[in-house]
Design a protein around this motif. Structure first.
Motif, PDB file in Angstrom:
ATOM      1  N   ILE A  54       0.845  -1.203   0.000  1.00  0.00           N
ATOM      2  CA  ILE A  54       0.000   0.000   0.000  1.00  0.00           C
ATOM      3  C   ILE A  54       0.882   1.255   0.000  1.00  0.00           C
ATOM      4  CG2 ILE A  54      -1.734   1.311   1.309  1.00  0.00           C
ATOM      5  CD1 ILE A  54      -2.811  -1.475   2.255  1.00  0.00           C
ATOM      6  N   GLU A  55       1.978   1.230   0.757  1.00  0.00           N
ATOM      7  CA  GLU A  55       2.949   2.340   0.757  1.00  0.00           C
ATOM      8  C   GLU A  55       3.427   2.621  -0.667  1.00  0.00           C
ATOM      9  OE1 GLU A  55       5.366   4.454   2.854  1.00  0.00           O
ATOM     10  OE2 GLU A  55       3.497   4.415   3.954  1.00  0.00           O
ATOM     11  N   LEU A  56       3.844   1.561  -1.361  1.00  0.00           N
ATOM     12  CA  LEU A  56       4.377   1.716  -2.722  1.00  0.00           C
ATOM     13  C   LEU A  56       3.331   2.302  -3.672  1.00  0.00           C
ATOM     14  CD1 LEU A  56       6.362  -1.624  -3.177  1.00  0.00           C
ATOM     15  CD2 LEU A  56       7.298   0.661  -2.745  1.00  0.00           C
ATOM     16  N   LEU A  57       2.084   1.909  -3.494  1.00  0.00           N
ATOM     17  CA  LEU A  57       1.011   2.388  -4.362  1.00  0.00           C
ATOM     18  C   LEU A  57       0.535   3.791  -3.997  1.00  0.00           C
ATOM     19  CD1 LEU A  57      -1.099  -0.901  -4.468  1.00  0.00           C
ATOM     20  CD2 LEU A  57       0.183   0.097  -6.382  1.00  0.00           C
ATOM     21  N   GLU A  75     -12.016  -9.154   4.535  1.00  0.00           N
ATOM     22  CA  GLU A  75     -11.894 -10.555   4.091  1.00  0.00           C
ATOM     23  C   GLU A  75     -10.446 -11.037   4.136  1.00  0.00           C
ATOM     24  OE1 GLU A  75     -13.885 -10.549   0.268  1.00  0.00           O
ATOM     25  OE2 GLU A  75     -15.792 -10.956   1.266  1.00  0.00           O
ATOM     26  N   GLY A  76      -9.748 -10.711   5.214  1.00  0.00           N
ATOM     27  CA  GLY A  76      -8.376 -11.176   5.399  1.00  0.00           C
ATOM     28  C   GLY A  76      -7.318 -10.378   4.668  1.00  0.00           C
ATOM     29  N   LYS A  77      -7.712  -9.345   3.941  1.00  0.00           N
ATOM     30  CA  LYS A  77      -6.765  -8.534   3.175  1.00  0.00           C
ATOM     31  C   LYS A  77      -6.640  -7.154   3.818  1.00  0.00           C
ATOM     32  CE  LYS A  77      -6.073  -6.490  -1.388  1.00  0.00           C
ATOM     33  NZ  LYS A  77      -6.616  -6.290  -2.729  1.00  0.00           N
ATOM     34  N   ILE A  78      -5.395  -6.706   4.001  1.00  0.00           N
ATOM     35  CA  ILE A  78      -5.160  -5.365   4.521  1.00  0.00           C
ATOM     36  C   ILE A  78      -5.454  -4.378   3.385  1.00  0.00           C
ATOM     37  CG2 ILE A  78      -3.480  -3.765   5.543  1.00  0.00           C
ATOM     38  CD1 ILE A  78      -4.129  -6.265   7.265  1.00  0.00           C
ATOM     39  N   ILE A  79      -6.357  -3.418   3.641  1.00  0.00           N
ATOM     40  CA  ILE A  79      -6.713  -2.456   2.604  1.00  0.00           C
ATOM     41  C   ILE A  79      -6.378  -1.014   3.007  1.00  0.00           C
ATOM     42  CG2 ILE A  79      -8.449  -3.955   1.579  1.00  0.00           C
ATOM     43  CD1 ILE A  79     -10.599  -2.259   3.011  1.00  0.00           C
ATOM     44  N   GLY A  80      -5.871  -0.851   4.230  1.00  0.00           N
ATOM     45  CA  GLY A  80      -5.462   0.468   4.681  1.00  0.00           C
ATOM     46  C   GLY A  80      -4.737   0.370   6.002  1.00  0.00           C
ATOM     47  N   TYR A  81      -4.027   1.429   6.347  1.00  0.00           N
ATOM     48  CA  TYR A  81      -3.315   1.440   7.613  1.00  0.00           C
ATOM     49  C   TYR A  81      -3.069   2.877   8.047  1.00  0.00           C
ATOM     50  CZ  TYR A  81       0.846   2.922   5.265  1.00  0.00           C
ATOM     51  OH  TYR A  81       1.723   3.676   4.537  1.00  0.00           O
ATOM     52  N   CYS A  82      -2.713   3.017   9.320  1.00  0.00           N
ATOM     53  CA  CYS A  82      -2.388   4.322   9.875  1.00  0.00           C
ATOM     54  C   CYS A  82      -1.326   4.142  10.950  1.00  0.00           C
ATOM     55  CB  CYS A  82      -3.644   4.959  10.475  1.00  0.00           C
ATOM     56  SG  CYS A  82      -3.372   6.601  11.182  1.00  0.00           S
ATOM     57  N   GLY A  83      -0.329   5.011  10.913  1.00  0.00           N
ATOM     58  CA  GLY A  83       0.713   5.035  11.929  1.00  0.00           C
ATOM     59  C   GLY A  83       0.551   6.261  12.802  1.00  0.00           C
ATOM     60  N   LEU A  84       0.844   6.093  14.066  1.00  0.00           N
ATOM     61  CA  LEU A  84       0.612   7.136  15.051  1.00  0.00           C
ATOM     62  C   LEU A  84       1.725   7.087  16.090  1.00  0.00           C
ATOM     63  CD1 LEU A  84      -1.683   9.062  16.243  1.00  0.00           C
ATOM     64  CD2 LEU A  84      -2.479   7.025  17.456  1.00  0.00           C
ATOM     65  N   ILE A 108      -0.805   7.532   6.755  1.00  0.00           N
ATOM     66  CA  ILE A 108      -2.135   6.944   6.625  1.00  0.00           C
ATOM     67  C   ILE A 108      -2.372   6.728   5.136  1.00  0.00           C
ATOM     68  CG2 ILE A 108      -3.223   9.232   6.698  1.00  0.00           C
ATOM     69  CD1 ILE A 108      -5.693   7.830   8.015  1.00  0.00           C
ATOM     70  N   ALA A 109      -2.834   5.542   4.788  1.00  0.00           N
ATOM     71  CA  ALA A 109      -3.061   5.249   3.371  1.00  0.00           C
ATOM     72  C   ALA A 109      -4.098   4.145   3.229  1.00  0.00           C
ATOM     73  CB  ALA A 109      -1.756   4.825   2.698  1.00  0.00           C
ATOM     74  N   VAL A 110      -4.804   4.211   2.118  1.00  0.00           N
ATOM     75  CA  VAL A 110      -5.787   3.200   1.742  1.00  0.00           C
ATOM     76  C   VAL A 110      -5.401   2.693   0.356  1.00  0.00           C
ATOM     77  CG1 VAL A 110      -8.227   2.806   1.183  1.00  0.00           C
ATOM     78  CG2 VAL A 110      -7.605   4.256   3.140  1.00  0.00           C
ATOM     79  N   HIS A 111      -5.494   1.395   0.169  1.00  0.00           N
ATOM     80  CA  HIS A 111      -5.198   0.800  -1.138  1.00  0.00           C
ATOM     81  C   HIS A 111      -6.039   1.502  -2.210  1.00  0.00           C
ATOM     82  CE1 HIS A 111      -5.033  -2.102  -4.391  1.00  0.00           C
ATOM     83  NE2 HIS A 111      -4.008  -2.673  -3.781  1.00  0.00           N
TER      84      HIS A 111
END
Length: 150
Positions: A21-24, A53-62, A74-77
């Motif tokens: 997700i970072e790369l995208l 459904e078992g797939k990471i589609i976003g994340y956030c660091g704090l 913070i990013a979303v696929h």
């Protein structure tokens, strides 16, 4: 979106999907090593992921240091953008910051990233200043945005 979403603490096994997700998402993405360091070594860091459904589609660091919280990333696929997932992640990060007794939360955002700025404003962030030539890839300025949590 019909899929059930869950937000949870990031674990080591999530690094590969988060890195993709970072790369995208970013022209100057964090390395896998940096993400792993944040997760396992940085005592101030908290990372969360949103899963479908078992797939990471976003994340956030704090980072939460005493009374101050900082959104590091913070990013979303791309396939899942526009579905309010970023807003859910951001609201979760704000709530987590409150639970950790932070009194304010800040972040930096590219001056050209109007979509992200709109999201942050929707959640209550206001512009507090500019960091000149903040981004190393193209020397773009960053807006500093913050919100009081009290």
């Amino acid at each position: 979106m019909d899929h059930k979403l869950s937000i949870r603490k990031m674990i080591k096994e999530d690094i590969e999907q988060v890195y993709q997700i970072e790369l995208l998402s970013f022209s100057a993405p964090w390395s896998k090593e940096s993400l792993l360091y944040e997760l396992e070594q940085n005592l101030f860091a908290k990372y969360i992921v949103v899963e479908s459904e078992g797939k990471i589609i976003g994340y956030c660091g704090l980072w939460v240091i005493m009374e101050d919280a900082q959104i590091t990333n913070i990013a979303v696929h791309p396939d899942y953008r526009g579905l309010n997932i970023g807003e859910s992640l951001l609201k979760f990060a704000v709530q987590l910051s409150k639970e950790m007794k932070a009194k304010r939360i800040t972040l930096e955002v590219r001056v050209s990233n109007h979509v992200a700025q709109s999201l942050y404003k929707k959640v209550g962030f206001v512009t507090g200043g500019i960091r000149k030539r903040y981004y190393t890839d193209n020397q773009e300025d960053a807006l500093i945005m913050w919100v009081n949590l009290e």
